[in-house]
Motif scaffolding. Structure first.
Motif, short mmCIF file in Angstrom:
data_model
loop_
_atom_site.label_atom_id
_atom_site.label_comp_id
_atom_site.label_asym_id
_atom_site.label_seq_id
_atom_site.Cartn_x
_atom_site.Cartn_y
_atom_site.Cartn_z
N LYS A 26 0.88 -1.21 -0.01
CA LYS A 26 0.06 -0.01 0.15
C LYS A 26 0.89 1.24 -0.04
O LYS A 26 0.69 1.92 -0.65
CB LYS A 26 -1.00 0.18 1.32
N LYS A 27 2.08 1.15 0.93
CA LYS A 27 2.84 2.40 0.88
C LYS A 27 3.71 2.62 -0.47
O LYS A 27 3.70 3.73 -1.01
CB LYS A 27 3.81 2.31 1.98
N GLU A 28 3.99 1.34 -1.08
CA GLU A 28 4.67 1.50 -2.31
C GLU A 28 3.70 1.97 -3.40
O GLU A 28 4.16 2.96 -4.11
CB GLU A 28 5.12 0.09 -2.82
N GLN A 29 2.28 1.67 -3.46
CA GLN A 29 1.44 1.99 -4.56
C GLN A 29 1.18 3.60 -4.25
O GLN A 29 1.12 4.00 -5.29
CB GLN A 29 0.00 1.31 -4.17
N THR A 30 1.16 3.78 -2.88
CA THR A 30 0.98 5.49 -2.63
C THR A 30 2.04 6.27 -3.36
O THR A 30 1.83 7.25 -4.01
CB THR A 30 0.76 5.69 -1.21
N GLN A 31 3.44 5.69 -2.86
CA GLN A 31 4.25 6.49 -3.54
C GLN A 31 4.74 6.43 -5.09
O GLN A 31 4.93 7.52 -5.52
CB GLN A 31 5.87 6.06 -2.84
N LEU A 32 4.21 5.26 -5.69
CA LEU A 32 4.31 5.46 -7.21
C LEU A 32 3.20 6.26 -7.95
O LEU A 32 3.61 7.17 -8.73
CB LEU A 32 4.06 4.07 -7.78
N ARG A 33 2.12 6.55 -7.12
CA ARG A 33 0.80 7.24 -7.48
C ARG A 33 1.36 8.60 -7.37
O ARG A 33 1.18 9.54 -8.28
CB ARG A 33 -0.28 6.97 -6.97
#
Length: 66
Positions: A26-33
């Protein structure tokens, strides 16, 4: 923004719909977005910096920031 990063965003999205994400994912997804949105905004601003309005007399006027 690289194609690899966009592919990863899509993978995480599909996984979130299928089975859910871990906290790290979830953290990775947020950063990528966030990186994607920043890249998109920079690209848009670069495009708008090169846009001119032309009146009926043929005079060009650069767009102004609001």
């Amino acid at each position: 923004m690289t194609d690899k990063m966009i592919e990863r965003i899509n993978e995480l999205y599909k996984k979130s719909k299928a089975e859910g994400l871990t906290d790290a994912e979830k953290k990775e997804q947020t950063q990528l977005r966030q990186k994607y949105v920043k890249s998109f905004r920079q690209s848009l601003m670069g495009t708008l910096d090169n846009v001119y309005l032309v009146d009926e007399n043929g005079n060009q006027e650069k767009l102004k920031k609001k």
